[in-house]
Scaffold this motif. Structure first.
Motif, short mmCIF file in Angstrom:
data_model
loop_
_atom_site.label_atom_id
_atom_site.label_comp_id
_atom_site.label_asym_id
_atom_site.label_seq_id
_atom_site.Cartn_x
_atom_site.Cartn_y
_atom_site.Cartn_z
N CYS A 32 4.25 5.33 -5.82
CA CYS A 32 4.19 5.32 -7.29
C CYS A 32 3.22 6.37 -7.80
O CYS A 32 3.43 6.95 -8.86
N GLY A 33 2.17 6.61 -7.05
CA GLY A 33 1.16 7.58 -7.48
C GLY A 33 1.59 9.01 -7.29
O GLY A 33 1.02 9.92 -7.86
N LEU A 75 2.64 1.62 -3.37
CA LEU A 75 1.69 2.06 -4.40
C LEU A 75 1.43 3.55 -4.28
O LEU A 75 1.37 4.26 -5.29
N ARG A 76 1.32 4.03 -3.06
CA ARG A 76 1.15 5.48 -2.85
C ARG A 76 2.37 6.24 -3.37
O ARG A 76 2.25 7.31 -3.97
N ARG A 130 0.83 -1.21 0.00
CA ARG A 130 0.00 0.00 0.00
C ARG A 130 0.86 1.26 0.00
O ARG A 130 0.62 2.21 -0.74
N ARG A 152 0.11 -1.05 -9.94
CA ARG A 152 -0.95 -1.77 -9.22
C ARG A 152 -0.86 -3.29 -9.36
O ARG A 152 -0.99 -3.99 -8.34
N SER A 179 3.53 5.02 -12.85
CA SER A 179 2.28 5.55 -12.30
C SER A 179 1.65 4.48 -11.41
O SER A 179 2.05 3.32 -11.41
N THR A 180 0.63 4.91 -10.67
CA THR A 180 -0.07 3.98 -9.80
C THR A 180 -0.66 2.83 -10.60
O THR A 180 -0.58 1.67 -10.19
N GLU A 181 -1.24 3.14 -11.74
CA GLU A 181 -1.87 2.10 -12.56
C GLU A 181 -0.84 1.10 -13.10
O GLU A 181 -1.14 -0.08 -13.23
#
Length: 161
Positions: A35-36, A32-33, A29, A127, A122-124
């Motif tokens: 990466c966003g 991922l944050r 988590r 993911r 990016s987040t996507e």
């Protein structure tokens, strides 16, 4: 002497395996944050959360190395108790090897991959890797939970539960 061996085994297991379990569970988590992005950490130019992800990875790596003490003292304790051939202990040893393999071959490399992705993905894009890592980490945690139950219940043990 048995009490000393068992005490070290349990204390080191709580500190190392507990820390790895918590840090590894939080990592996907947080990574991922990172990466966003959505902002930068104070002063270092890295995306928000990257420093925390790096710290969680260091916790997992460092405690994995220290965690080698757990089976060493566990086997020594089992030898003193004369239970090394009991089925519950053999299953626990096999599960411990499986957990170590999951940690070393899937969790830690997955964390390193996500840290690399945090540098520019990016987040996507990140993911799927984060989802996969969360699943593998959950399996790692489940294996350890089974080991803990076996250590407490000790089915078929002549030493009692």
């Amino acid at each position: 002497m048995t009490e000393f061996l068992l005490s070290v085994h349990v204390l080191v297991a709580i500190v190392t395996v507990g820390s790895i379990t918590v840090a590894a569970s939080m990592f996907p988590r947080v990574a991922l944050r990172a990466c966003g992005g959505g902002g930068e950490a104070e002063g270092d130019g890295r995306p928000e959360g990257t420093g925390t992800a790096v710290l969680l990875h260091r916790v997992c790596t460092g405690y994995a190395v220290a965690g080698v003490v757990v089976p060493v003292f566990g086997v020594a304790t089992g030898a003193r108790l004369g239970v090394l051939t009991d089925a519950w202990l053999i299953v626990s040893i096999v599960l411990t090897v499986i957990a170590a393999a999951i940690l070393g071959l899937a969790v830690l490399p997955g964390q390193r991959r996500l840290l690399v992705l945090a540098e520019g993905a990016s987040t996507e894009e990140a993911r799927p890797a984060a989802t996969r890592l969360a699943m593998v980490t959950g399996i790692f945690n489940l294996v350890w939970a089974v080991v803990v139950v076996l250590m407490i219940v000790r089915p078929g043990s002549t030493t009692g539960a």
